[in-house]
Design an enzyme around this catalytic site. Structure first.
Site, PDB file in Angstrom:
ATOM      1  N   ASP A  18       0.863  -1.144   0.142  1.00 25.56           N
ATOM      2  CA  ASP A  18      -0.075  -0.087   0.223  1.00 25.56           C
ATOM      3  C   ASP A  18       0.899   1.337  -0.002  1.00 25.56           C
ATOM      4  OD1 ASP A  18      -2.266  -1.540  -0.010  1.00 25.56           O
ATOM      5  OD2 ASP A  18      -2.669  -1.135   1.996  1.00 25.56           O
ATOM      6  N   ASP A 295     -10.958  -5.914   6.247  1.00 22.92           N
ATOM      7  CA  ASP A 295     -10.054  -6.958   6.307  1.00 22.92           C
ATOM      8  C   ASP A 295      -9.890  -7.347   7.839  1.00 22.92           C
ATOM      9  OD1 ASP A 295      -9.914  -6.408   3.689  1.00 22.92           O
ATOM     10  OD2 ASP A 295      -7.904  -5.316   4.203  1.00 22.92           O
TER      11      ASP A 295
END
Ligand code: 26A
Length: 341
Positions: A18, A295
């Site tokens: 990310d 998540d």
């Protein structure tokens, strides 16, 4: 006593690094992005990755939806190698960073490798919102051969967790695992992952749906799924029951559906009933970003499921995990997991 053993949970997904930055709404508008998108990068998005690195003081954080979930699960379990992860990375520095991160949480990564760069995901943070643009690169090259070559991990696992996102990469790998779950009466958990999956990957999604024992989704994913399936309702409770009652292969296991809706209650659909689990809203000052919250919820849930805990325990741990991750940048583990009692 917990019944935990090595490799009992296998996850498959896209390992992504990310690249996370706080941006303003103008930046989103200029790039034709919504505040909570989760999309695949197109050519027109490529400059964003460069801009985040050069102008927006980007932070680099281990990401990828399934890998996040598995890291959180391992963090909570506090016993390494219960979880195995399949995904495809490149032969580069970013792959090393991802592997090191996952391993330090205790995830046994079994990566497929290819000559492309390891995938990355632009994370554009605006207040409580996060817009995700995934450039899959190497992750897109995951091949069914990797599953075949490493089928011992599939055989050894009792639980499988796969994101809807992975339908964009290797539906045939998913079907292979799904068939195995059916044949051996093991548990297949999947996530709707993002609204675009129900639209553009409808066929592979509906092909695997009969094999799914536990299905996760959030509000916007459920609404899009319902629209695409002509459910004829925008009522989340009706949608949950309709998902529950879609055709199912393994008649020994009744499907369970879990729908999250931000700080509103989590809904658990099971048999004839729906139950709601309240979420205590975080104070504004405690919120860092919501990247990885969904998540983390699943990671918390699965950490209890593999210990044969009740769905109540699974959901409550999921809520605690999501809450903790919202207080951190990205899906960051480290330190003690908040007390479960
Ligand atoms: C195929 N797509 C779009 C994706 C993703 C993804 N993981 C796998 N496939 N798009 C975003 N993510 C990851 O989701 C996490 C937040 O839930 C990001 O890497 C981020 O860590």
């Amino acid at each position: 006593m917990s019944g935990l053993r090595d490799g009992m949970l296998l996850g498959m997904g896209n390992p992504l690094l990310d690249i996370s930055s706080v941006v303003d709404n103008e930046y989103l508008t200029k790039n034709d992005l919504g505040p909570d998108n989760a999309i695949l990068a197109e050519e027109k998005h490529m400059h964003i990755f460069k801009e985040l690195q050069e102008t927006y003081k980007a932070e680099y954080i281990a990401g990828g939806s399934v890998q996040n979930t598995l890291r959180i699960c391992q963090w909570i379990l506090n016993r390494p190698n219960v979880v195995t992860f399949f995904g495809c990375v490149g032969k580069d520095k970013n792959a090393e960073i991802l592997e090191e991160n996952a391993r330090s949480d205790g995830v046994n990564v079994v990566y497929d490798k290819c000559d492309e760069a390891t995938g990355c995901c632009a994370v554009l943070i605006t207040g409580k919102h996060r817009s995700l643009i995934a450039h899959l690169a190497a992750a897109n090259h995951f091949s069914k051969e990797h599953v075949i070559k490493n089928f011992n991990y599939v055989e050894n696992a009792e639980f499988y967790y796969i994101s809807g996102f992975f339908l964009t990469v290797s539906p045939s790998s998913i079907m292979m695992v799904a068939e195995k779950a059916l044949e051996s009466n093991k548990v297949l958990l999947m996530n709707l992952s993002a609204p675009f999956i129900s639209i553009f990957f409808k066929d592979p999604l509906m092909q695997v749906m009969p094999y799914i024992d536990i299905l996760f989704g959030n509000e916007s994913e459920a609404l899009t799924f319902a629209k695409e399936q002509d459910f004829g309702t925008e009522n989340l409770k009706e949608i949950g029951f309709k998902m529950l009652n879609l055709p199912k292969e393994n008649k020994n296991r009744k499907r369970v559906v879990i729908l999250t809706q931000g700080h509103h209650p989590v809904m658990l659909f099971e048999g004839e009933t729906v139950r709601e689990f309240p979420v205590v809203e975080l104070q504004e000052c405690d919120i860092v970003d919501t990247n990885g919250a969904g998540d983390a919820f699943v990671g918390g849930f699965i950490s209890q499921l593999v210990q044969a805990k009740s769905y109540d325990d699974c959901i409550n741990t999921g809520i605690i995990a999501a809450r903790e991750i919202i207080k951190r940048s990205g899906c960051a583990t480290g330190g003690d997991f908040p007390c479960l009692n």
